[in-house]
Design a protein around this motif. Structure first.
Motif, PDB file in Angstrom:
ATOM      1  N   LEU A 156     -15.961 -28.158  14.755  1.00  0.00           N
ATOM      2  CA  LEU A 156     -14.656 -27.823  15.334  1.00  0.00           C
ATOM      3  C   LEU A 156     -14.439 -28.550  16.654  1.00  0.00           C
ATOM      4  O   LEU A 156     -13.387 -29.181  16.864  1.00  0.00           O
ATOM      5  N   ILE A 157     -15.423 -28.490  17.554  1.00  0.00           N
ATOM      6  CA  ILE A 157     -15.262 -29.142  18.858  1.00  0.00           C
ATOM      7  C   ILE A 157     -15.211 -30.662  18.696  1.00  0.00           C
ATOM      8  O   ILE A 157     -14.411 -31.350  19.343  1.00  0.00           O
ATOM      9  N   SER A 158     -16.065 -31.206  17.824  1.00  0.00           N
ATOM     10  CA  SER A 158     -16.058 -32.654  17.590  1.00  0.00           C
ATOM     11  C   SER A 158     -14.723 -33.109  17.027  1.00  0.00           C
ATOM     12  O   SER A 158     -14.216 -34.180  17.408  1.00  0.00           O
ATOM     13  N   THR A 159     -14.154 -32.317  16.132  1.00  0.00           N
ATOM     14  CA  THR A 159     -12.863 -32.680  15.551  1.00  0.00           C
ATOM     15  C   THR A 159     -11.766 -32.696  16.601  1.00  0.00           C
ATOM     16  O   THR A 159     -10.933 -33.612  16.630  1.00  0.00           O
ATOM     17  N   ILE A 160     -11.766 -31.702  17.483  1.00  0.00           N
ATOM     18  CA  ILE A 160     -10.748 -31.659  18.540  1.00  0.00           C
ATOM     19  C   ILE A 160     -10.862 -32.870  19.455  1.00  0.00           C
ATOM     20  O   ILE A 160      -9.858 -33.531  19.782  1.00  0.00           O
ATOM     21  N   ILE A 161     -12.089 -33.184  19.876  1.00  0.00           N
ATOM     22  CA  ILE A 161     -12.283 -34.331  20.769  1.00  0.00           C
ATOM     23  C   ILE A 161     -11.950 -35.638  20.055  1.00  0.00           C
ATOM     24  O   ILE A 161     -11.256 -36.511  20.604  1.00  0.00           O
ATOM     25  N   GLY A 162     -12.442 -35.793  18.813  1.00  0.00           N
ATOM     26  CA  GLY A 162     -12.190 -37.029  18.082  1.00  0.00           C
ATOM     27  C   GLY A 162     -10.717 -37.250  17.804  1.00  0.00           C
ATOM     28  O   GLY A 162     -10.207 -38.379  17.942  1.00  0.00           O
ATOM     29  N   ILE A 163      -9.994 -36.190  17.431  1.00  0.00           N
ATOM     30  CA  ILE A 163      -8.562 -36.323  17.154  1.00  0.00           C
ATOM     31  C   ILE A 163      -7.797 -36.660  18.438  1.00  0.00           C
ATOM     32  O   ILE A 163      -6.885 -37.496  18.428  1.00  0.00           O
ATOM     33  N   THR A 164      -8.166 -36.023  19.537  1.00  0.00           N
ATOM     34  CA  THR A 164      -7.477 -36.269  20.809  1.00  0.00           C
ATOM     35  C   THR A 164      -7.637 -37.723  21.251  1.00  0.00           C
ATOM     36  O   THR A 164      -6.653 -38.405  21.593  1.00  0.00           O
ATOM     37  N   ILE A 165      -8.867 -38.213  21.246  1.00  0.00           N
ATOM     38  CA  ILE A 165      -9.108 -39.588  21.688  1.00  0.00           C
ATOM     39  C   ILE A 165      -8.489 -40.584  20.710  1.00  0.00           C
ATOM     40  O   ILE A 165      -7.865 -41.576  21.112  1.00  0.00           O
ATOM     41  N   GLY A 166      -8.640 -40.335  19.411  1.00  0.00           N
ATOM     42  CA  GLY A 166      -8.038 -41.235  18.433  1.00  0.00           C
ATOM     43  C   GLY A 166      -6.527 -41.253  18.516  1.00  0.00           C
ATOM     44  O   GLY A 166      -5.900 -42.316  18.343  1.00  0.00           O
ATOM     45  N   ALA A 167      -5.912 -40.104  18.804  1.00  0.00           N
ATOM     46  CA  ALA A 167      -4.452 -40.046  18.930  1.00  0.00           C
ATOM     47  C   ALA A 167      -3.971 -40.833  20.138  1.00  0.00           C
ATOM     48  O   ALA A 167      -2.966 -41.560  20.069  1.00  0.00           O
ATOM     49  N   ILE A 168      -4.679 -40.702  21.252  1.00  0.00           N
ATOM     50  CA  ILE A 168      -4.290 -41.447  22.457  1.00  0.00           C
ATOM     51  C   ILE A 168      -4.415 -42.946  22.228  1.00  0.00           C
ATOM     52  O   ILE A 168      -3.522 -43.729  22.589  1.00  0.00           O
ATOM     53  N   TYR A 268     -12.399 -35.395   6.139  1.00  0.00           N
ATOM     54  CA  TYR A 268     -13.661 -35.859   6.700  1.00  0.00           C
ATOM     55  C   TYR A 268     -14.493 -34.727   7.293  1.00  0.00           C
ATOM     56  O   TYR A 268     -15.693 -34.870   7.500  1.00  0.00           O
ATOM     57  N   MET A 269     -13.875 -33.584   7.580  1.00  0.00           N
ATOM     58  CA  MET A 269     -14.558 -32.490   8.270  1.00  0.00           C
ATOM     59  C   MET A 269     -15.755 -31.931   7.506  1.00  0.00           C
ATOM     60  O   MET A 269     -16.794 -31.650   8.119  1.00  0.00           O
ATOM     61  N   PRO A 270     -15.695 -31.698   6.178  1.00  0.00           N
ATOM     62  CA  PRO A 270     -16.898 -31.194   5.500  1.00  0.00           C
ATOM     63  C   PRO A 270     -18.104 -32.113   5.636  1.00  0.00           C
ATOM     64  O   PRO A 270     -19.243 -31.642   5.720  1.00  0.00           O
ATOM     65  N   PHE A 271     -17.866 -33.416   5.693  1.00  0.00           N
ATOM     66  CA  PHE A 271     -18.980 -34.351   5.837  1.00  0.00           C
ATOM     67  C   PHE A 271     -19.518 -34.343   7.269  1.00  0.00           C
ATOM     68  O   PHE A 271     -20.716 -34.562   7.485  1.00  0.00           O
ATOM     69  N   VAL A 272     -18.646 -34.090   8.256  1.00  0.00           N
ATOM     70  CA  VAL A 272     -19.108 -33.925   9.638  1.00  0.00           C
ATOM     71  C   VAL A 272     -19.961 -32.666   9.738  1.00  0.00           C
ATOM     72  O   VAL A 272     -20.986 -32.646  10.436  1.00  0.00           O
ATOM     73  N   LEU A 273     -19.561 -31.612   9.046  1.00  0.00           N
ATOM     74  CA  LEU A 273     -20.345 -30.371   9.029  1.00  0.00           C
ATOM     75  C   LEU A 273     -21.718 -30.615   8.419  1.00  0.00           C
ATOM     76  O   LEU A 273     -22.739 -30.136   8.940  1.00  0.00           O
ATOM     77  N   THR A 274     -21.767 -31.360   7.337  1.00  0.00           N
ATOM     78  CA  THR A 274     -23.051 -31.682   6.705  1.00  0.00           C
ATOM     79  C   THR A 274     -23.948 -32.469   7.659  1.00  0.00           C
ATOM     80  O   THR A 274     -25.146 -32.189   7.781  1.00  0.00           O
ATOM     81  N   ALA A 275     -23.378 -33.449   8.349  1.00  0.00           N
ATOM     82  CA  ALA A 275     -24.162 -34.245   9.297  1.00  0.00           C
ATOM     83  C   ALA A 275     -24.648 -33.400  10.468  1.00  0.00           C
ATOM     84  O   ALA A 275     -25.759 -33.604  10.971  1.00  0.00           O
ATOM     85  N   SER A 276     -23.847 -32.431  10.902  1.00  0.00           N
ATOM     86  CA  SER A 276     -24.246 -31.570  12.016  1.00  0.00           C
ATOM     87  C   SER A 276     -25.444 -30.708  11.635  1.00  0.00           C
ATOM     88  O   SER A 276     -26.402 -30.571  12.412  1.00  0.00           O
ATOM     89  N   ILE A 277     -25.409 -30.131  10.440  1.00  0.00           N
ATOM     90  CA  ILE A 277     -26.529 -29.303   9.985  1.00  0.00           C
ATOM     91  C   ILE A 277     -27.779 -30.153   9.811  1.00  0.00           C
ATOM     92  O   ILE A 277     -28.893 -29.735  10.161  1.00  0.00           O
ATOM     93  N   THR A 278     -27.613 -31.358   9.287  1.00  0.00           N
ATOM     94  CA  THR A 278     -28.757 -32.245   9.103  1.00  0.00           C
ATOM     95  C   THR A 278     -29.383 -32.629  10.439  1.00  0.00           C
ATOM     96  O   THR A 278     -30.616 -32.697  10.570  1.00  0.00           O
ATOM     97  N   SER A 279     -28.555 -32.878  11.453  1.00  0.00           N
ATOM     98  CA  SER A 279     -29.080 -33.245  12.773  1.00  0.00           C
ATOM     99  C   SER A 279     -29.871 -32.100  13.385  1.00  0.00           C
ATOM    100  O   SER A 279     -30.958 -32.312  13.950  1.00  0.00           O
ATOM    101  N   LEU A 280     -29.354 -30.871  13.287  1.00  0.00           N
ATOM    102  CA  LEU A 280     -30.088 -29.723  13.810  1.00  0.00           C
ATOM    103  C   LEU A 280     -31.407 -29.538  13.080  1.00  0.00           C
ATOM    104  O   LEU A 280     -32.447 -29.272  13.707  1.00  0.00           O
ATOM    105  N   THR A 281     -31.390 -29.695  11.775  1.00  0.00           N
ATOM    106  CA  THR A 281     -32.623 -29.553  10.990  1.00  0.00           C
ATOM    107  C   THR A 281     -33.642 -30.618  11.382  1.00  0.00           C
ATOM    108  O   THR A 281     -34.839 -30.327  11.496  1.00  0.00           O
TER     109      THR A 281
END
Length: 347
Positions: A156-168, A268-281
């Protein structure tokens, strides 16, 4: 009754039409519901008990032993037969105790095992115990909960930051876009894993510290997608008409361009979620993740590696849990992608 727009109905139809993703979505929701209610499923405290006609809820409140006629002011140890006898009476007719299906929490050490841990599965510990005598099923349930909650917050936080910067970048373009793009490329070229290891070794590991560390790089995945959508949409006629009418850039970005860019971001969000869980693991597996003793799938995977010969059930359990979770999320992501694909129409 809520009336859905035709395009929303089409997207729901396409999502349901992807049977693998649709059923994966419901299976994942069931598993998430079980994990979120882990206290009622795997706990070394009773859900509810009756003592001298009064009801107590140890799953929510810590009661001292003196409440039940004991001698100590510390929290009651409900697994102790002496405490159980105080509650139910010698003949079992003074009270009762309602236990969860799995009478172990993630940090409960089971002293009733006859062999040194880890012990194989039996009727008490359904998936055996780990190297410290803790129930594997309880640790899997709590580990699943932490992994999913961590991944959802990070996504959620990554999506907000990524969308904001990409939009600008995409909306204003020009030198601002060029400067920001070069800065992002330089930041993305840094050795991701090594920086995570360095930061994890510098700070005390914890839920929020790991979240901040992983957040440094996880937002990069959405910037290019959103930026491309804004670069394409900023020259559309309705955007130029809005600018000619004097509408502010913020209103144009949020109300007119962002809904189109959100289609690409949502897929793209479900794949970001998958990558986040993989990184923590991965960090937990390396010993740089959650604090020692925390329920972690990566820590269980590390124990499976360390006890590969004498306790293969640990590695198998961790592997199947991670494979199931990540596969469900991948299938859901594919279904969401199909739902928002404009090339796929109702047959």
């Amino acid at each position: 009754m809520i009336q859905l727009s035709p395009i929303t109905q089409r997207r729901l139809y396409q999502f349901k039409n992807n049977k693998r993703g649709y059923w994966s979505f419901w299976i994942f929701l069931i598993l998430l519901f079980v994990a979120l209610n882990a206290k009622f499923i795997a706990n070394d405290n009773p859900i509810m008990l009756s003592y001298k006609g009064e009801l107590y809820f140890p799953v929510f409140v810590d009661y001292p032993e003196t409440v039940f006629g004991g001698d100590f002011e510390t929290n009651a140890e409900y697994r102790d037969k002496f405490v159980q006898e105080l509650i139910v009476g010698k003949n079992g007719d003074e009270g009762w105790i309602l236990w969860p299906p799995i009478p172990f929490s993630y940090d409960t050490i089971y002293y009733g095992i006859s062999d040194p841990p880890p012990t194989p599965p039996d009727y008490v510990n359904w998936l055996g115990t780990d190297g410290q005598g803790r129930d594997v099923v309880a640790r899997v349930i709590y580990g699943f909960r932490i992994s999913v909650i961590f991944g959802l917050i990070l996504t959620l936080i990554s999506t907000i930051i990524g969308i904001t910067i990409g939009a600008i970048q995409g909306y204003y373009g020009g030198r601002l876009d060029l400067f920001m793009q070069r800065a992002i490329e330089a930041w993305a070229s840094l050795p991701y894993l090594y920086i995570l290891i360095i930061f994890s070794s510098m700070f005390t590991p914890g839920f929020w510290s790991l979240l901040i560390i992983l957040l440094l790089f996880s937002w990069l995945k959405l910037v290019d997608v959103v930026r491309a959508e804004f670069l394409r949409a900023r020259n559309f006629d309705y955007v130029r008409a809005a600018k000619a009418l004097g509408i502010s850039d913020t209103t144009i970005i949020v109300r007119h361009v962002l809904p189109n860019a959100m289609v690409a971001a949502l897929t793209y969000m479900p794949f970001v979620l998958t990558a986040s869980i993989t990184s923590l693991t991965a960090l937990d597996f390396l010993g740089l993740g959650m604090p020692p003793g925390s329920p972690s799938l990566g820590e269980l995977l590390a124990q499976g590696k360390n006890h590969l010969i004498e306790a293969p059930w640990l590695g198998i359990t961790a592997f199947l849990t991670l494979t199931t979770m990540l596969s469900l999320l991948t299938f859901i992501g594919e279904a969401v992608r199909d739902a928002f694909d404009p090339r796929k129409g109702i047959g």
